[in-house]
Write a protein that holds these residues in place. Sequence first.
Motif, PDB file in Angstrom:
ATOM      1  N   VAL A 190       0.840  -1.204   0.000  1.00 27.38           N
ATOM      2  CA  VAL A 190       0.000   0.000   0.000  1.00 27.38           C
ATOM      3  C   VAL A 190       0.868   1.245   0.000  1.00 27.38           C
ATOM      4  CG1 VAL A 190      -1.688   1.306   1.357  1.00 27.38           C
ATOM      5  CG2 VAL A 190      -1.935  -1.170   1.091  1.00 27.38           C
ATOM      6  N   LEU A 191       1.960   1.210   0.765  1.00 30.42           N
ATOM      7  CA  LEU A 191       2.868   2.354   0.808  1.00 30.42           C
ATOM      8  C   LEU A 191       3.408   2.675  -0.584  1.00 30.42           C
ATOM      9  CD1 LEU A 191       5.520   3.067   3.497  1.00 30.42           C
ATOM     10  CD2 LEU A 191       6.196   3.118   1.117  1.00 30.42           C
ATOM     11  N   LEU A 192       3.859   1.640  -1.299  1.00 30.06           N
ATOM     12  CA  LEU A 192       4.394   1.863  -2.641  1.00 30.06           C
ATOM     13  C   LEU A 192       3.311   2.358  -3.595  1.00 30.06           C
ATOM     14  CD1 LEU A 192       6.697  -1.294  -2.978  1.00 30.06           C
ATOM     15  CD2 LEU A 192       7.388   1.075  -2.547  1.00 30.06           C
ATOM     16  N   ALA A 193       2.091   1.804  -3.457  1.00 26.49           N
ATOM     17  CA  ALA A 193       1.002   2.238  -4.337  1.00 26.49           C
ATOM     18  C   ALA A 193       0.628   3.692  -4.073  1.00 26.49           C
ATOM     19  CB  ALA A 193      -0.210   1.331  -4.140  1.00 26.49           C
ATOM     20  N   ALA A 194       0.604   4.071  -2.797  1.00 29.99           N
ATOM     21  CA  ALA A 194       0.264   5.451  -2.455  1.00 29.99           C
ATOM     22  C   ALA A 194       1.320   6.416  -2.973  1.00 29.99           C
ATOM     23  CB  ALA A 194       0.105   5.575  -0.940  1.00 29.99           C
TER      24      ALA A 194
END
Length: 300
Positions: A190-194
């Motif tokens: 999720v961090l990378l997607a955000a």
Amino acid sequence: MAWRRLGARGAELIPQIRMSGPMPWVIAIMVAMTAIALAAGLALGNAISSARAEIEGGVTVQVLEPRDDVRAREAAAAVEAIKRVPHVAGLRQVPQAELDALIEPWLGSGIAAATGAAIPVPALIDVRLDGAASPDRLAAIERVLVRAAPSARVDAQSTWLKPVFDAMLSLQVLSISLVVLLAGALAAAVLLAARSALGANRDTIEIVHLLGGTDTQVAQVFQRSIGYDAAGGGTVGLALALVVILSLGRRFAGLGAGLVDSGALVWTDWLLLALVPVLSTLLAMLTARLTVLHALRKML
């Protein structure tokens, strides 16, 4: 205001259709693996608890005398002697036919006729205590058997099953560790997607700031979008996990083993499994919010 209209239509900040792109499916895989690992850990915990409760007060007495007549006499005397020992809740001498059936898969049924002599099989007495098989209680049984059955040997069932319990406990710890690692992997995804979405919509975000939008309001847009994806992916992942868990449960139930049957999931376990996609969604939303807020502070 313009920023309110833009924020209300979060698709302009993160232009993607729900359940499209890799993120929902990544979350689905993570949730499925987490649910399967959690179910394995819960099943192992149930099996360990049930088996320990069942054999905690179990004691096995073996009469090792090789002569049949002497062995039968010592076994009968041992039964009468054990009945007088305190804390004995019950006992049962295992019939010879049952012992023959236990060793038949390894020695065969016609081994006595083939060799011309019967193989001496120890007489077994299953003793149940009203509590744990402590060393003092085992010593009390051994003392009364010294005269009644000199060839008898006393073993606590929990002692010789301890390596099995230790191995199952190690597998349970491994399952819990996998759940923690998968939660960390989900947060990282999720961090990378955000961060990727922030980079792709940097110009739009700057316009929103110029129109009066705050970092919190921008973060809410990302948080809402990730929340929808996580909820959809989590639902799909839980459904896949349930198919796997139920299929494995049927296969293990066909084994007919007591230790396996005692590891069946109870209703509280199913409730925990149902919470996996909910907690995954909350984790994804929190990670997205913190990531976006942290990145926006660096941008401005």
